[in-house]
Design a protein around this motif. Structure first.
Motif, mmCIF file in Angstrom:
data_model
loop_
_atom_site.group_PDB
_atom_site.id
_atom_site.type_symbol
_atom_site.label_atom_id
_atom_site.label_comp_id
_atom_site.label_asym_id
_atom_site.label_seq_id
_atom_site.Cartn_x
_atom_site.Cartn_y
_atom_site.Cartn_z
ATOM 1 N N LEU A 292 -44.469 -37.633 25.820
ATOM 2 C CA LEU A 292 -44.080 -36.710 24.759
ATOM 3 C C LEU A 292 -42.820 -35.953 25.172
ATOM 4 O O LEU A 292 -42.756 -35.390 26.268
ATOM 5 C CB LEU A 292 -45.204 -35.707 24.487
ATOM 6 C CG LEU A 292 -46.580 -36.300 24.153
ATOM 7 C CD1 LEU A 292 -47.630 -35.194 24.089
ATOM 8 C CD2 LEU A 292 -46.527 -37.067 22.831
ATOM 9 N N SER A 293 -41.826 -35.944 24.312
ATOM 10 C CA SER A 293 -40.599 -35.194 24.564
ATOM 11 C C SER A 293 -40.774 -33.751 24.095
ATOM 12 O O SER A 293 -41.540 -33.479 23.175
ATOM 13 C CB SER A 293 -39.418 -35.830 23.847
ATOM 14 O OG SER A 293 -39.149 -37.114 24.368
ATOM 15 N N PRO A 294 -40.059 -32.826 24.715
ATOM 16 C CA PRO A 294 -40.254 -31.411 24.377
ATOM 17 C C PRO A 294 -39.559 -31.011 23.079
ATOM 18 O O PRO A 294 -38.561 -31.600 22.673
ATOM 19 C CB PRO A 294 -39.634 -30.675 25.571
ATOM 20 C CG PRO A 294 -38.582 -31.617 26.074
ATOM 21 C CD PRO A 294 -39.131 -32.996 25.856
ATOM 22 N N LEU A 295 -40.109 -29.992 22.445
ATOM 23 C CA LEU A 295 -39.428 -29.345 21.329
ATOM 24 C C LEU A 295 -38.241 -28.542 21.845
ATOM 25 O O LEU A 295 -37.201 -28.435 21.196
ATOM 26 C CB LEU A 295 -40.382 -28.416 20.583
ATOM 27 C CG LEU A 295 -41.592 -29.056 19.903
ATOM 28 C CD1 LEU A 295 -42.543 -27.977 19.407
ATOM 29 C CD2 LEU A 295 -41.141 -29.929 18.736
ATOM 30 N N SER B 204 -32.812 -24.925 16.148
ATOM 31 C CA SER B 204 -33.230 -26.305 15.903
ATOM 32 C C SER B 204 -34.161 -26.437 14.711
ATOM 33 O O SER B 204 -34.318 -27.532 14.172
ATOM 34 C CB SER B 204 -33.926 -26.883 17.144
ATOM 35 O OG SER B 204 -33.091 -26.829 18.268
ATOM 36 N N LEU B 205 -34.815 -25.353 14.316
ATOM 37 C CA LEU B 205 -35.780 -25.392 13.222
ATOM 38 C C LEU B 205 -35.275 -24.548 12.060
ATOM 39 O O LEU B 205 -34.480 -23.621 12.259
ATOM 40 C CB LEU B 205 -37.142 -24.863 13.704
ATOM 41 C CG LEU B 205 -37.877 -25.727 14.728
ATOM 42 C CD1 LEU B 205 -39.096 -24.965 15.248
ATOM 43 C CD2 LEU B 205 -38.302 -27.055 14.137
ATOM 44 N N ALA C 226 -40.254 -34.233 18.102
ATOM 45 C CA ALA C 226 -39.495 -33.392 19.014
ATOM 46 C C ALA C 226 -38.109 -33.143 18.431
ATOM 47 O O ALA C 226 -37.333 -34.060 18.243
ATOM 48 C CB ALA C 226 -39.381 -34.061 20.377
ATOM 49 N N VAL C 227 -37.827 -31.880 18.146
ATOM 50 C CA VAL C 227 -36.547 -31.561 17.527
ATOM 51 C C VAL C 227 -35.399 -31.684 18.513
ATOM 52 O O VAL C 227 -34.240 -31.623 18.132
ATOM 53 C CB VAL C 227 -36.571 -30.127 16.952
ATOM 54 C CG1 VAL C 227 -37.611 -30.016 15.878
ATOM 55 C CG2 VAL C 227 -36.811 -29.103 18.057
ATOM 56 N N ALA C 228 -35.715 -31.857 19.795
ATOM 57 C CA ALA C 228 -34.661 -31.933 20.801
ATOM 58 C C ALA C 228 -34.030 -33.307 20.858
ATOM 59 O O ALA C 228 -33.188 -33.568 21.703
ATOM 60 C CB ALA C 228 -35.225 -31.570 22.168
#
Length: 619
Positions: free
Chosen positions: A23-26, A96-97, A230-232
């Motif tokens: 899982l990639s980070p937010l 990012s959000l 993930a928004v990153a």
């Protein structure tokens, strides 16, 4: 009232299996101390820890290991590097959000816990100051919510050496997995630049094997198919959840948010301070307390001047515990900052044997005076063993550097290296004793067994043995893995090439490993502990219920005996050296077996163990 989310298993899961894909980070951010040595995108070490910076590079800009890492995080507005890692992570989320999402108690499904956090005046002041730093005068409420989300959901990202590199916030697939002091899962991190990921085979190109539910047992309001991505943009250190116990379909999957080798009171304090909740798991609610929790806080009364205990005795005992804790913490902090290894060893061993003697006791209640010692499995004693292993190793290195050609100091080097290995082994045996009663301590047990194995193998291969052995003898081939055989087990035949383990019969494999380790320790413990006044109290590190304590000895007697006893080991040679090597190999393999359950077969520990075992194999 807000219902708590949790994750449950969608199927039966065996021990040592991945429960999530990577899982990639937010959002994520390095701690400030690593900004110039690690990539701000993937957290990998930079090719050059101190690279020459481009002439147009501004010191407020992050560093990256590659152009792809730089471009992968360019979608997020670079955060000011003078802020700490939590503030920079919150800054990334803000940019990012959608701004409208920050005016809610949940942001992308993650709980902010804002109301609970701001009840504490100190936390509230820090949150408001932090919000102003990342938002200026615009929309402070959104900035406060973003920072509270990070404080509630961020995890410390640790590298293979256990260093905390930074913090990261992951989506609901990870963050909805709740805490338990006896968890059935753990997590590991993957560090690799984005351009390496597609070419890196992974046994867990796996699907998500968890599903969200409300704490009431109802299906959660967020559907798996609609969980936020993930928004990153896929950059940052990835995380994988992995089972450390068998989990049945529908069972809650839980993780540890705090150190499980701390007693209940310490765990509860840390959880409340950071997350504003008190744990009500089975381990915490056990009445009477579990054996592990009782042991981690147990004290031994060395002396009471008045045998008639009054109501003041509890107060005196509690005060003595605080004094011992403060003293041990002070000694360890002094060693870490000043580096005087010899003084550190003397002080820690003194307090382990005698407790705090009169001059350190800053209280008396009438005629009642306590002189308490730490139980040998007390959590402060475990911390002391870690420090003692390090401090004795440092003494050995110092002796070699300063007096490399003097036989007397060569012996000092051997002596302190031997005691360092003995403390590492004793710590592993002590932790394994607790692990027997609390299976969730598997990660700590794995770590300590690997460290003990490395110390023992290094000791066996040390050139200092030439001080005791006859000159001009051939090199001991048994000290190289290819020549090593164990008459009791076939672990080496099975694992020396691939270090790949089968977890199907975990109990039987663990028992076979420990049978060999126990048998070998009986042969060499007298050598390893020789000259160490504290460790000599334990005749068998696997029988921790039996040990002799000295109640009528003065510290001057302790110093005299410690200084003379160490010279009684100089007649040992090849047979003991071989036994120590065999013990070290078994400790490494057992630690590798346990760590593979926690971190997978291809974990960094596998590479580390192989490098230790095969060091010098070409000789």
């Amino acid at each position: 009232m807000e219902m708590e989310m949790e994750m449950v298993a969608e199927e039966n899961i065996e021990i040592g299996e991945d429960l999530t894909p990577p899982l990639s980070p937010l959002a994520c951010a390095l701690h400030n101390s690593f900004l110039h040595s690690h990539c701000s995108s993937c957290f990998s070490p930079l090719p050059d820890p101190n690279p020459p910076l481009p002439s147009d590079h501004h010191p407020s800009l992050p560093l990256y290991c590659s152009g792809l890492c730089s471009s992968s995080s360019s979608a997020s507005t670079p955060s000011p590097l003078h802020l700490d890692s939590h503030l920079r992570s919150a800054f990334h989320l803000l940019h990012s959000l959608p701004s409208s999402s920050f005016h809610s108690h949940r942001i992308s499904g993650l709980l902010t816990n804002r109301d609970n956090l701001l009840e504490d005046e100190n936390i509230a002041a820090q949150v408001r100051a932090g919000a102003r730093a990342i938002a200026g005068v615009e929309d402070l409420e959104a900035a406060e919510n973003a920072l509270c989300l990070v404080l509630t959901n961020a995890v410390e990202v640790q590298d293979k050496d256990g260093r905390s590199l930074g913090v990261a916030v992951y989506d609901t697939n990870f963050s909805w997995t709740n805490h338990n002091c006896s968890p059935n899962a753990c997590y590991r991190f993957l560090f690799s630049p984005p351009h390496h990921r597609d070419n890196t085979p992974s046994p867990c190109q796996s699907r998500l094997r968890l599903r969200p539910v409300l704490s009431s047992g109802e299906i959660g309001e967020y559907d798996n198919a609609q969980l936020p991505k993930a928004v990153a943009g896929g950059y940052g250190p990835r995380i994988i959840v992995r089972s450390i116990k068998r989990i049945n379909r529908g069972d809650k999957v839980t993780l540890a948010y705090t150190d499980l080798l701390q007693p209940k009171a310490v765990r509860q304090s840390e959880l409340w301070e950071k997350y504003r909740f008190l744990c009500c798991c089975v381990r915490c609610n056990s009445s009477p307390p579990s054996y592990v929790d009782l042991t981690l806080q147990e004290l031994c009364t060395s002396k009471i001047s008045d045998s008639s205990l009054s109501s003041d005795s509890t107060f005196c005992r509690d005060k003595a515990v605080v004094n011992i804790r403060d003293y041990v913490d002070e000694v360890i902090s002094e060693y870490l900052s000043v580096g005087d290894a010899k003084i550190c060893c003397e002080k820690l061993e003194r307090v382990l044997i005698f407790g705090l003697i009169d001059e350190h006791l800053k209280f008396r209640e009438g005629n009642l005076q306590f002189n308490l010692r730490l139980h040998h499995l007390h959590h402060l004693a475990l911390n002391a063993y870690i420090t003692l292993a390090s401090a004795y190793k440092m003494q050995s290195c110092d002796s070699l550097v300063l007096y490399s050609e003097l036989d007397g100091h060569q012996f000092d080097s051997f002596h302190t290296r031997r005691i360092s290995a003995a403390y590492s082994f004793f710590l592993a045996a002590a932790t394994n004793h607790l692990f027997h009663y609390e299976a969730s301590l598997i990660a700590s047990a794995a770590n300590f067994w690997i460290n003990a194995g490395e110390s023992l193998v290094t000791l066996a291969r040390s050139s200092d043995w030439s001080f005791f052995e006859e000159r001009n003898l051939p090199v001991l081939n048994i000290l190289y893995l290819g020549k090593h055989k164990c008459c009791k087990c076939s672990f080496l035949d099975r694992y020396q090439t691939t270090l790949s383990f089968n977890f199907v019969d975990f109990e039987r494999t663990s028992r076979e490993f420990l049978d060999c380790i126990t048998s070998l320790s009986h042969k060499v413990w007298h050598l390893l502990s020789g000259g160490c006044y504290y460790l000599k109290l334990f005749k068998d590190p696997f029988d921790l219920g039996r040990h002799e304590m000295f109640s009528s000895f003065s510290y001057s007697d302790f110093q005299m005996k410690a200084n003379t006893a160490r010279f009684q080991v100089q007649n040992y040679g090849r047979e003991e050296r071989t036994d120590i090597f065999q013990l070290g190999v078994h400790c490494l393999l057992y630690g590798g077996f346990l760590s593979s359950i926690c971190y997978g077969q291809s974990s960094h520990w596998t590479t580390h163990i192989r490098s230790v075992l095969y060091c010098g194999e070409n000789k």
